[in-house]
Motif scaffolding. Sequence first.
Motif, PDB file in Angstrom:
ATOM      1  N   ASP A  41       0.828  -1.205   0.000  1.00 25.78           N
ATOM      2  CA  ASP A  41       0.000   0.000   0.000  1.00 25.78           C
ATOM      3  C   ASP A  41       0.867   1.263   0.000  1.00 25.78           C
ATOM      4  N   TYR A  42       1.946   1.229   0.756  1.00 24.27           N
ATOM      5  CA  TYR A  42       2.854   2.379   0.788  1.00 24.27           C
ATOM      6  C   TYR A  42       3.490   2.604  -0.580  1.00 24.27           C
ATOM      7  N   CYS A  43       3.859   1.524  -1.217  1.00 25.88           N
ATOM      8  CA  CYS A  43       4.482   1.611  -2.536  1.00 25.88           C
ATOM      9  C   CYS A  43       3.560   2.303  -3.531  1.00 25.88           C
ATOM     10  N   PRO A  47       5.732   8.217  -5.952  1.00 25.90           N
ATOM     11  CA  PRO A  47       5.849   8.572  -7.366  1.00 25.90           C
ATOM     12  C   PRO A  47       6.386   7.378  -8.162  1.00 25.90           C
ATOM     13  N   GLY A  48       6.248   7.429  -9.475  1.00 26.88           N
ATOM     14  CA  GLY A  48       6.808   6.385 -10.320  1.00 26.88           C
ATOM     15  C   GLY A  48       5.788   5.457 -10.934  1.00 26.88           C
ATOM     16  N   ILE A  49       4.514   5.593 -10.558  1.00 27.41           N
ATOM     17  CA  ILE A  49       3.457   4.767 -11.147  1.00 27.41           C
ATOM     18  C   ILE A  49       2.827   5.554 -12.287  1.00 27.41           C
ATOM     19  N   GLY A  65       4.118  -8.311   0.670  1.00 23.98           N
ATOM     20  CA  GLY A  65       4.719  -8.845   1.890  1.00 23.98           C
ATOM     21  C   GLY A  65       5.924  -8.069   2.374  1.00 23.98           C
ATOM     22  N   ALA A  66       6.376  -7.066   1.628  1.00 24.49           N
ATOM     23  CA  ALA A  66       7.539  -6.277   2.043  1.00 24.49           C
ATOM     24  C   ALA A  66       7.139  -5.256   3.105  1.00 24.49           C
ATOM     25  N   LYS A  67       8.072  -4.871   3.925  1.00 24.38           N
ATOM     26  CA  LYS A  67       7.840  -3.843   4.933  1.00 24.38           C
ATOM     27  C   LYS A  67       8.009  -2.462   4.312  1.00 24.38           C
ATOM     28  N   VAL A  68       7.459  -1.466   4.973  1.00 23.56           N
ATOM     29  CA  VAL A  68       7.608  -0.094   4.499  1.00 23.56           C
ATOM     30  C   VAL A  68       9.083   0.289   4.460  1.00 23.56           C
ATOM     31  N   SER A  69       9.838  -0.131   5.457  1.00 25.01           N
ATOM     32  CA  SER A  69      11.268   0.198   5.494  1.00 25.01           C
ATOM     33  C   SER A  69      12.013  -0.414   4.310  1.00 25.01           C
ATOM     34  N   GLU A  70      11.606  -1.606   3.891  1.00 21.30           N
ATOM     35  CA  GLU A  70      12.235  -2.237   2.730  1.00 21.30           C
ATOM     36  C   GLU A  70      11.886  -1.499   1.445  1.00 21.30           C
ATOM     37  N   ILE A  71      10.616  -1.093   1.318  1.00 23.49           N
ATOM     38  CA  ILE A  71      10.196  -0.338   0.138  1.00 23.49           C
ATOM     39  C   ILE A  71      10.977   0.967   0.049  1.00 23.49           C
ATOM     40  N   ARG A  72      11.169   1.624   1.161  1.00 18.06           N
ATOM     41  CA  ARG A  72      11.922   2.883   1.165  1.00 18.06           C
ATOM     42  C   ARG A  72      13.372   2.649   0.760  1.00 18.06           C
ATOM     43  N   ARG A  73      13.971   1.588   1.233  1.00 16.25           N
ATOM     44  CA  ARG A  73      15.359   1.289   0.859  1.00 16.25           C
ATOM     45  C   ARG A  73      15.469   0.973  -0.629  1.00 16.25           C
ATOM     46  N   TRP A  74      14.530   0.203  -1.157  1.00  8.96           N
ATOM     47  CA  TRP A  74      14.552  -0.147  -2.577  1.00  8.96           C
ATOM     48  C   TRP A  74      14.347   1.089  -3.446  1.00  8.96           C
ATOM     49  N   ARG A  75      13.427   1.967  -3.045  1.00 14.60           N
ATOM     50  CA  ARG A  75      13.176   3.167  -3.844  1.00 14.60           C
ATOM     51  C   ARG A  75      14.405   4.090  -3.818  1.00 14.60           C
ATOM     52  N   LYS A 161      16.016   6.473   6.750  1.00 17.55           N
ATOM     53  CA  LYS A 161      15.261   7.172   7.789  1.00 17.55           C
ATOM     54  C   LYS A 161      13.772   7.223   7.452  1.00 17.55           C
ATOM     55  N   ASP A 162      12.959   7.448   8.472  1.00 15.72           N
ATOM     56  CA  ASP A 162      11.509   7.534   8.285  1.00 15.72           C
ATOM     57  C   ASP A 162      11.143   8.715   7.385  1.00 15.72           C
ATOM     58  N   ALA A 163       9.931   8.658   6.839  1.00  7.70           N
ATOM     59  CA  ALA A 163       9.460   9.716   5.945  1.00  7.70           C
ATOM     60  C   ALA A 163       9.409  11.068   6.638  1.00  7.70           C
ATOM     61  N   SER A 164       9.220  11.074   7.959  1.00  4.16           N
ATOM     62  CA  SER A 164       9.178  12.334   8.694  1.00  4.16           C
ATOM     63  C   SER A 164      10.547  12.998   8.786  1.00  4.16           C
ATOM     64  N   GLU A 165      11.609  12.206   8.600  1.00  8.47           N
ATOM     65  CA  GLU A 165      12.967  12.730   8.704  1.00  8.47           C
ATOM     66  C   GLU A 165      13.643  12.934   7.355  1.00  8.47           C
ATOM     67  N   TYR A 166      13.256  12.141   6.359  1.00  6.57           N
ATOM     68  CA  TYR A 166      13.981  12.183   5.081  1.00  6.57           C
ATOM     69  C   TYR A 166      13.042  11.866   3.929  1.00  6.57           C
ATOM     70  N   GLU A 167      13.004  12.758   2.963  1.00  6.28           N
ATOM     71  CA  GLU A 167      12.243  12.513   1.741  1.00  6.28           C
ATOM     72  C   GLU A 167      13.141  11.773   0.758  1.00  6.28           C
ATOM     73  N   LEU A 168      12.697  10.644   0.269  1.00  5.65           N
ATOM     74  CA  LEU A 168      13.515   9.795  -0.589  1.00  5.65           C
ATOM     75  C   LEU A 168      14.075  10.576  -1.779  1.00  5.65           C
ATOM     76  N   GLY A 169      15.391  10.508  -1.935  1.00  5.12           N
ATOM     77  CA  GLY A 169      16.061  11.142  -3.055  1.00  5.12           C
ATOM     78  C   GLY A 169      16.304  12.624  -2.924  1.00  5.12           C
ATOM     79  N   ASN A 170      15.764  13.263  -1.894  1.00  2.00           N
ATOM     80  CA  ASN A 170      15.911  14.713  -1.748  1.00  2.00           C
ATOM     81  C   ASN A 170      17.207  15.031  -1.009  1.00  2.00           C
ATOM     82  N   LEU A 171      18.235  15.390  -1.774  1.00  2.00           N
ATOM     83  CA  LEU A 171      19.539  15.717  -1.202  1.00  2.00           C
ATOM     84  C   LEU A 171      19.747  17.221  -1.089  1.00  2.00           C
ATOM     85  N   GLY A 172      18.702  17.981  -1.371  1.00  2.86           N
ATOM     86  CA  GLY A 172      18.823  19.427  -1.285  1.00  2.86           C
ATOM     87  C   GLY A 172      19.590  20.032  -2.445  1.00  2.86           C
TER      88      GLY A 172
END
Length: 227
Positions: A41-43, A47-49, A65-75, A161-172
Amino acid sequence: MQTVLSKSATKAFVGRSAAPVRPSVAARAAAPETVGMSGLDYCKTLPGISAPFPDMFDPAGFATGAKVSEIRRWRESELVHGRVAMLAALGFIVGEQLEDFPAFLNADGHVTGPAIYQFQQVEARGAIFWEPLILAIGLCESYRVGLGWSAPVGNGFNTVKDASEYELGNLGFDPLGLGPKDDPAAWKEMQTKELNNGRLAMIAIAAFTVEELVSHQEIFEHPGAAL
């Protein structure tokens, strides 16, 4: 004594992490609440769909069956590999087309031929190649890891890191200010475009490499030979 030293080392590592990049208004608005959410559901919130796979393309069922943390690492991994592949694909084409440009001159002539053999020519003429490249990669990766990855202790090992701490791919890094930071829909659309271009580039750079290994010709020599 060992426990005290271990805690001190952990604090030192965390203290050296890169300064956090504050997510934009659009990023905060687009970020889903992940508590109690399945990985699949998180996946589907990320973005990307896009067409022609409006319900997500995952034929192998990795997200099931993957965890949210795994999806974040893969993305995060997909984003990094896509960006590197886009640079590599551009580098292949530019390097092969600008062989006669003065920047490619060296002591014994030019760097020529297929891109997969050009760095060996630089090394053969005594120039330093791998050392500065590895140093540059190390500096970039150290910054990225410090910014987006949890300290490698306990449950934080190999975890973004969690979504509250880090937006995936956003390095500023947005020197031209192209990101629509105040429009969640436009922000997500731009992220999708980046992902799709990165996916295409990963396929392209793999094809470039195989083609040159087999034919020993530059990429754009093939259309000319066909004509």
